[in-house]
Design an enzyme around this catalytic site. Structure first.
Site, PDB file in Angstrom:
ATOM      1  N   ASP A 115      -7.334   2.527  -7.663  1.00  0.00           N
ATOM      2  CA  ASP A 115      -7.244   1.082  -7.411  1.00  0.00           C
ATOM      3  C   ASP A 115      -7.691   0.649  -6.027  1.00  0.00           C
ATOM      4  O   ASP A 115      -7.374  -0.455  -5.584  1.00  0.00           O
ATOM      5  CB  ASP A 115      -5.788   0.635  -7.618  1.00  0.00           C
ATOM      6  CG  ASP A 115      -4.820   1.329  -6.659  1.00  0.00           C
ATOM      7  OD1 ASP A 115      -5.287   2.056  -5.764  1.00  0.00           O
ATOM      8  OD2 ASP A 115      -3.600   1.138  -6.827  1.00  0.00           O
ATOM      9  N   GLU A 151      -4.841  -4.071  -4.954  1.00  0.00           N
ATOM     10  CA  GLU A 151      -5.024  -2.921  -5.851  1.00  0.00           C
ATOM     11  C   GLU A 151      -4.937  -3.280  -7.334  1.00  0.00           C
ATOM     12  O   GLU A 151      -5.657  -2.718  -8.150  1.00  0.00           O
ATOM     13  CB  GLU A 151      -3.996  -1.830  -5.524  1.00  0.00           C
ATOM     14  CG  GLU A 151      -4.262  -1.085  -4.221  1.00  0.00           C
ATOM     15  CD  GLU A 151      -3.770  -1.810  -2.971  1.00  0.00           C
ATOM     16  OE1 GLU A 151      -3.135  -2.878  -3.112  1.00  0.00           O
ATOM     17  OE2 GLU A 151      -4.015  -1.316  -1.851  1.00  0.00           O
TER      18      GLU A 151
HETATM   19  C1  UD1 Z   1      -6.147   1.830   1.544  1.00  0.00           C
HETATM   20  C2  UD1 Z   1      -6.155   1.270   0.124  1.00  0.00           C
HETATM   21  C3  UD1 Z   1      -4.754   1.397  -0.466  1.00  0.00           C
HETATM   22  C4  UD1 Z   1      -4.218   2.814  -0.353  1.00  0.00           C
HETATM   23  C5  UD1 Z   1      -4.329   3.281   1.078  1.00  0.00           C
HETATM   24  C6  UD1 Z   1      -3.926   4.732   1.149  1.00  0.00           C
HETATM   25  C7  UD1 Z   1      -7.630  -0.624  -0.307  1.00  0.00           C
HETATM   26  C8  UD1 Z   1      -7.782  -2.098  -0.267  1.00  0.00           C
HETATM   27  N1  UD1 Z   1      -6.479  -0.150   0.151  1.00  0.00           N
HETATM   28  O1  UD1 Z   1      -5.321   0.982   2.295  1.00  0.00           O
HETATM   29  O2  UD1 Z   1      -4.810   1.040  -1.838  1.00  0.00           O
HETATM   30  O3  UD1 Z   1      -2.858   2.802  -0.715  1.00  0.00           O
HETATM   31  O4  UD1 Z   1      -5.690   3.162   1.516  1.00  0.00           O
HETATM   32  O5  UD1 Z   1      -3.597   5.120   2.424  1.00  0.00           O
HETATM   33  O6  UD1 Z   1      -8.542   0.064  -0.725  1.00  0.00           O
HETATM   34  N2  UD1 Z   1      -7.418   3.921   9.620  1.00  0.00           N
HETATM   35  C9  UD1 Z   1      -7.829   4.836  10.564  1.00  0.00           C
HETATM   36  N3  UD1 Z   1      -8.146   6.097  10.137  1.00  0.00           N
HETATM   37  C10 UD1 Z   1      -8.051   6.513   8.843  1.00  0.00           C
HETATM   38  C11 UD1 Z   1      -7.607   5.563   7.903  1.00  0.00           C
HETATM   39  C12 UD1 Z   1      -7.313   4.292   8.303  1.00  0.00           C
HETATM   40  O7  UD1 Z   1      -7.918   4.540  11.725  1.00  0.00           O
HETATM   41  O8  UD1 Z   1      -8.349   7.674   8.551  1.00  0.00           O
HETATM   42  C13 UD1 Z   1      -7.076   2.536  10.059  1.00  0.00           C
HETATM   43  C14 UD1 Z   1      -8.325   1.688  10.384  1.00  0.00           C
HETATM   44  O9  UD1 Z   1      -8.032   0.849  11.466  1.00  0.00           O
HETATM   45  C15 UD1 Z   1      -8.486   0.852   9.103  1.00  0.00           C
HETATM   46  C16 UD1 Z   1      -7.037   0.624   8.734  1.00  0.00           C
HETATM   47  O10 UD1 Z   1      -6.382   1.858   9.012  1.00  0.00           O
HETATM   48  O11 UD1 Z   1      -9.214  -0.325   9.329  1.00  0.00           O
HETATM   49  C17 UD1 Z   1      -6.783   0.211   7.304  1.00  0.00           C
HETATM   50  O12 UD1 Z   1      -7.470   1.060   6.386  1.00  0.00           O
HETATM   51  P1  UD1 Z   1      -7.841   0.494   4.914  1.00  0.00           P
HETATM   52  O13 UD1 Z   1      -8.486   1.570   4.124  1.00  0.00           O
HETATM   53  O14 UD1 Z   1      -8.563  -0.794   5.027  1.00  0.00           O
HETATM   54  O15 UD1 Z   1      -6.433   0.111   4.308  1.00  0.00           O
HETATM   55  P2  UD1 Z   1      -5.215   1.026   3.854  1.00  0.00           P
HETATM   56  O16 UD1 Z   1      -3.968   0.276   4.168  1.00  0.00           O
HETATM   57  O17 UD1 Z   1      -5.383   2.392   4.391  1.00  0.00           O
END
Ligand code: UD1
Ligand code: UDP
Length: 391
Positions: A115, A151
């Protein structure tokens, strides 16, 4: 019950016809990787399949942790992650970059998982190239388009695009059936159980140095995670305040919170829980550390989807820090309880588990409605069966 075709007899037919099938698995976040890597490994075992892996890089460090552990071959990494990225930038980056990859690679099928925005955008990119999509973990629904956000809609739209649907449970299959999706729906179990079975080991020694310092013999440990977009802001503040109150009032309780790398999560968690010496705010754990820690915890408090599937399998009660769940199976079995995002309700439900042995024992049952650890094999057999019958 797990249902899918047994096509053992058909395996080799594809190759015999000179029809080696090119299957591209596309994923980009930690949970997708944990659930897709066992499937990639299974695809790699079949000589009638050419397996290609494309990472979108929606996550960076948290994705790499999983890739390192499962040690799979990655051909493409679109490397799209930006700090504090938006849903729009994820979607447009994946769409644009996938177009080039798909045109060059021309896979016979694209597999996406669950999702996330990676899944939806990759499915859409494949659709634009008229490449059939296989949707792993299909058919979970809350029927509330804003929860979980985005999601629920990502998963529903991916389901509309997909040709093949791999549903973990019969409940998920019924959801699809109610939407008139009845063709090529396979009940396979969830690949998380495939992954889970290989990570939990007796006598496991943690790699994370913060975990190594914790004496797990003396206290009861609550494992908590919270990161969802719809919980950012006031709900996460409420969750953290509830946890703070629990550790302040129960001196034998310690909380381990591997904090998601999202700065919006880290800022709140650190501001409210940073000075609590019995709350351990640790970095995201690799999946082996995480699964073993979960298996040894007293209980789990989480807004994660994956943890709702994993913790019941090892008999650890779960309080879900959300207002709904698309995973009702363990709720029905009594090991998972949805407690919402209100401070008082979270606190009261946690206290019930900490103080009432009868309540705790009612919930602490090993329940695993998500399969037998062979989901990946069923998915690959279903793909081959579909290919045989469509060529
Ligand atoms: C995403 C998914 C969510 C899932 C989650 C798992 C979407 C919309 N959301 O949300 O469904 O539950 O992943 O964890 O697809 N960041 C880092 N390093 C990383 C990962 C993230 O720095 O390795 C930071 C970055 O600033 C990034 C932010 O986290 O912009 C958010 O990441 P994002 O993938 O947009 O959202 P999640 O909340 O992780
Ligand atoms: N997980 C992990 N390390 C952590 C937190 C979670 O390996 O520090 C694993 C967890 O065991 C589960 C998956 O990541 O397999 C869940 O990911 P997440 O909570 O990020 O996403 P969701 O399941 O909510 O989509």
């Amino acid at each position: 019950m797990i249902s899918c075709p047994d096509v053992q007899s058909g395996i080799g037919v594809i190759e015999g016809k000179g029809l080696k099938m090119r299957v591209m698995s596309v994923f980009g976040t930690r949970p997708e990787a944990i659930k897709m890597c066992p499937l990639v490994r299974e695809l790699e075992k079949h000589k009638e399949i050419e397996s290609v892996v494309c990472l979108t890089g929606q996550h960076r460090e948290m994705l790499q942790q999983v890739i390192d552990i499962f040690d799979i071959n990655v051909k493409y990494n679109l490397d799209i992650m930006q700090p504090r990225q938006t849903l729009t930038t994820i979607t447009t980056s994946v769409l644009e970059k996938m177009e080039t990859v798909l045109k060059g690679e021309q896979p016979d099928m694209v597999l996406v998982h669950g999702d996330t925005t990676t899944s939806f955008a990759a499915a859409l990119a494949a659709f634009y190239q008229q490449i059939p999509v296989g949707h792993v973990e299909a058919g979970l629904r809350t029927y509330d388009k804003y929860s979980p956000f985005p999601e629920e809609m990502n998963r529903s739209l991916t389901g509309r695009i997909a040709t093949l649907h791999f549903s973990p449970t019969e409940h998920n299959q019924r959801n699809l059936s109610m939407e008139n999706v009845t063709k090529h729906v396979y009940v396979t179990g969830n690949t998380v159980i495939d992954a889970f079975q290989t990570t939990v080991k007796e006598g496991y020694v943690y790699k994370d140095t913060d975990l190594q310092k914790i004496n797990f013999d003396r206290k009861r440990y609550i494992l908590m995670t919270a990161h969802r977009r719809e919980n950012l802001g006031q709900p996460l503040v409420n969750i953290c305040h509830a946890v703070k109150r629990i550790v302040e009032e129960y001196p034998d309780i310690e909380v381990i919170y591997p904090v998601h790398m999202n700065p919006a999560v880290r800022d709140t968690a650190t501001a409210i829980l940073g000075d609590q010496h019995r709350v351990h705010l640790v970095h995201p754990l690799d999946v082996e550390d995480m699964h073993n820690l979960m298996a040894r915890s007293y209980m789990v408090m989480t807004d994660s989807g994956g943890l709702q599937e994993e913790a019941p399998a090892c008999g650890v009660p779960v309080l879900v820090l959300r207002t709904e769940t698309e995973r009702p199976e363990a709720v029905q079995a009594g090991t998972v309880k949805v407690v919402g995002v209100n401070e008082k309700e979270i606190y009261q439900n946690a206290v019930a588990l900490l103080t009432d042995p009868a309540e705790y024992n009612r919930m602490a049952k090993a329940v695993n409605p998500y399969g037998d650890g062979h989901a990946s094999e069923r998915i690959v057999r279903s793909i081959l069966d579909w290919k045989i019958h469509t060529t």
